[in-house]
Design an enzyme around this catalytic site. Structure first.
Site, PDB file in Angstrom:
ATOM      1  N   ARG A  29       0.825  -1.218   0.000  1.00 45.93           N
ATOM      2  CA  ARG A  29       0.000   0.000   0.000  1.00 45.93           C
ATOM      3  C   ARG A  29       0.854   1.261   0.000  1.00 45.93           C
ATOM      4  O   ARG A  29       0.453   2.293   0.557  1.00 45.93           O
ATOM      5  CB  ARG A  29      -0.971   0.032   1.190  1.00 45.93           C
ATOM      6  CG  ARG A  29      -2.035  -1.052   1.148  1.00 45.93           C
ATOM      7  CD  ARG A  29      -3.239  -0.666   2.021  1.00 45.93           C
ATOM      8  NE  ARG A  29      -4.046  -1.844   2.298  1.00 45.93           N
ATOM      9  CZ  ARG A  29      -4.308  -2.313   3.519  1.00 45.93           C
ATOM     10  NH1 ARG A  29      -3.841  -1.683   4.587  1.00 45.93           N
ATOM     11  NH2 ARG A  29      -5.049  -3.384   3.692  1.00 45.93           N
ATOM     12  N   ARG A  33      -3.224   6.739   1.237  1.00 47.61           N
ATOM     13  CA  ARG A  33      -3.774   7.952   1.849  1.00 47.61           C
ATOM     14  C   ARG A  33      -2.821   8.658   2.804  1.00 47.61           C
ATOM     15  O   ARG A  33      -3.054   9.802   3.165  1.00 47.61           O
ATOM     16  CB  ARG A  33      -5.077   7.604   2.578  1.00 47.61           C
ATOM     17  CG  ARG A  33      -6.245   7.371   1.641  1.00 47.61           C
ATOM     18  CD  ARG A  33      -7.479   6.960   2.397  1.00 47.61           C
ATOM     19  NE  ARG A  33      -7.398   5.585   2.876  1.00 47.61           N
ATOM     20  CZ  ARG A  33      -8.253   5.035   3.735  1.00 47.61           C
ATOM     21  NH1 ARG A  33      -9.239   5.770   4.240  1.00 47.61           N
ATOM     22  NH2 ARG A  33      -8.121   3.773   4.098  1.00 47.61           N
ATOM     23  N   ARG A  42      -6.391  11.472  -5.785  1.00 51.78           N
ATOM     24  CA  ARG A  42      -7.672  10.794  -5.599  1.00 51.78           C
ATOM     25  C   ARG A  42      -8.830  11.787  -5.669  1.00 51.78           C
ATOM     26  O   ARG A  42      -9.879  11.484  -6.249  1.00 51.78           O
ATOM     27  CB  ARG A  42      -7.686  10.049  -4.263  1.00 51.78           C
ATOM     28  CG  ARG A  42      -9.020   9.363  -3.999  1.00 51.78           C
ATOM     29  CD  ARG A  42      -8.957   8.376  -2.879  1.00 51.78           C
ATOM     30  NE  ARG A  42     -10.297   7.947  -2.487  1.00 51.78           N
ATOM     31  CZ  ARG A  42     -10.547   6.986  -1.628  1.00 51.78           C
ATOM     32  NH1 ARG A  42      -9.543   6.332  -1.059  1.00 51.78           N
ATOM     33  NH2 ARG A  42     -11.771   6.644  -1.318  1.00 51.78           N
ATOM     34  N   ASP A  79      -7.167  -2.693  -7.093  1.00 46.87           N
ATOM     35  CA  ASP A  79      -7.820  -3.245  -5.911  1.00 46.87           C
ATOM     36  C   ASP A  79      -8.158  -4.703  -6.171  1.00 46.87           C
ATOM     37  O   ASP A  79      -8.472  -5.075  -7.312  1.00 46.87           O
ATOM     38  CB  ASP A  79      -9.096  -2.459  -5.588  1.00 46.87           C
ATOM     39  CG  ASP A  79      -9.670  -2.841  -4.232  1.00 46.87           C
ATOM     40  OD1 ASP A  79     -10.509  -3.767  -4.173  1.00 46.87           O
ATOM     41  OD2 ASP A  79      -9.253  -2.255  -3.218  1.00 46.87           O
ATOM     42  N   TYR A 156     -15.160 -11.754   0.377  1.00 42.34           N
ATOM     43  CA  TYR A 156     -15.887 -10.514   0.092  1.00 42.34           C
ATOM     44  C   TYR A 156     -17.107 -10.790  -0.793  1.00 42.34           C
ATOM     45  O   TYR A 156     -18.167 -10.192  -0.600  1.00 42.34           O
ATOM     46  CB  TYR A 156     -14.972  -9.510  -0.602  1.00 42.34           C
ATOM     47  CG  TYR A 156     -13.918  -8.911   0.297  1.00 42.34           C
ATOM     48  CD1 TYR A 156     -14.188  -7.772   1.059  1.00 42.34           C
ATOM     49  CD2 TYR A 156     -12.645  -9.468   0.387  1.00 42.34           C
ATOM     50  CE1 TYR A 156     -13.225  -7.205   1.875  1.00 42.34           C
ATOM     51  CE2 TYR A 156     -11.671  -8.917   1.207  1.00 42.34           C
ATOM     52  CZ  TYR A 156     -11.959  -7.793   1.954  1.00 42.34           C
ATOM     53  OH  TYR A 156     -11.004  -7.241   2.768  1.00 42.34           O
TER      54      TYR A 156
END
Length: 348
Positions: A29, A33, A42, A79, A156
């Site tokens: 990652r 962020r 973003r 992703d 998921y």
């Protein structure tokens, strides 16, 4: 010649089994962020999925941590849930809560999903991102492609969201094994096609993220974590001889032992629930290991970060090692602590 260039890349040398005086380094990652430049890009994209599917902007955020820190590898910005979306599942993100998917729990819902060969129309922007990166990255930087492992992606798809204990997937496994295994088989085949296209577009290494592997126990781990990885890796290496694969069966514990040999992976990434000393003794004996500084040190920094980084480098110093975190960097990390880690690994 390109082959000679690639052989000089530190990540590829470590993956080939070479013990280097200073381990190559990248971070899971690393485009994220915690970086102000990522947040700005973003915002420009509008939302997370728009960023994933905008090839120019996805390439830009992939390049940002390379410019800032000079990591030895860039990992494609995408992703793990883009594949189920490409297979026909509905995917959206809830701000502050994370991804949501339409659920797949019945025979009819499984039958309604697309075939593995129909995924590329949706995923073509991802391949274009890879092509841009293969042109734009510094010549010494390795480009890593990736996908989620079938079990983790299935959790998921079955729950429709992330869960703490992967309970819905375990329940479906117990209640309707045929549908559960059908989902895993489709994801296994789709992952092969997805990663193969990434390699064709320019990925030099691919990584399989099995973030929830640790919730599979005993025979279930072998059947639903190890076996799909083995099939994916064997097929990728048959199609693309020499392509290195990193496997990350997170929180596998004792199941890390022998995982590389059993699956054909060139490197096993280990999380920070095991010590570097234990992993050096039990996992690194079979080849390259990646890891495993706890992500919290990217928040707290200081002497503890320096000491832990040095300890891990020392523990893995007798074999091939790629320095990384035990899991992805968190949004509250301090960019200065990342620089401190990089400087410590490189002996500055």
């Amino acid at each position: 010649m390109p082959e000679q260039k690639s052989e000089q890349k530190l990540i590829l040398r470590a993956l080939a089994g070479e013990t280097l005086p200073t381990p190559p380094i990248w971070m899971m990652r690393q485009a994220g962020r915690y970086l102000p430049e990522y947040r700005a890009t973003r915002a420009q994209a509008g939302d997370f999925l728009s960023l994933c599917y905008n090839s120019d902007l996805a390439a830009e955020v992939t390049l940002q941590p390379i410019r800032r820190y000079g990591f030895d590898a860039a990992i494609l910005f995408a992703d793990i849930l883009l594949l189920p979306q490409a297979l026909g599942a509905d995917l959206w993100f809830v701000t502050g809560e994370g991804p949501r998917l339409s659920t797949t729990t019945t025979e009819s819902e499984l039958a309604a999903l697309k075939d593995k060969d129909a995924i590329h129309e949706v995923l073509n922007p991802v391949y274009e991102t890879v092509r841009i990166l293969s042109r734009e990255l510094p010549k010494e930087t390795t480009l890593i492609g990736f996908a989620g492992a079938p079990w983790t992606v299935a959790t998921y798809m079955i729950a429709g969201r992330g869960t703490k204990d992967q309970g819905p997937a375990h329940a479906l496994k117990a209640e309707n094994r045929a549908v559960f295994e059908g989902i895993l088989d489709l994801l296994t085949d789709g992952t092969i096609e997805y990663l193969s296209k990434q390699i064709e577009a320019g990925a030099e290494v691919v990584k399989l993220f099995d973030s929830w592997a640790g919730s599979l126990k005993g025979e279930d781990f072998d059947r639903y974590a190890l076996e799909p990885a083995k099939k994916i890796i064997a097929e990728l290496k048959a199609r693309h001889p020499g392509i290195p694969v990193i496997a990350f069966p997170r929180e596998a514990g004792d199941k890390y032992i022998g995982f590389a040999k059993a699956t054909g992976a060139d490197c096993v990434a280990v999380d920070d629930s095991v010590t570097a000393e234990w992993a050096a003794e039990h996992v690194q004996v079979d080849g390259c290991v990646q890891g495993n500084l706890a992500s919290r040190h990217m928040v707290s920094g200081g002497q503890d970060l320096i000491n832990e980084t040095r300890r891990i480098v020392k523990a893995f110093s007798k074999g091939p090692h790629i320095f990384n975190l035990g899991h992805g960097i968190t949004p509250d990390a301090d960019p200065d602590n990342v620089q401190l880690m990089v400087d410590t690994v490189r002996g500055r």
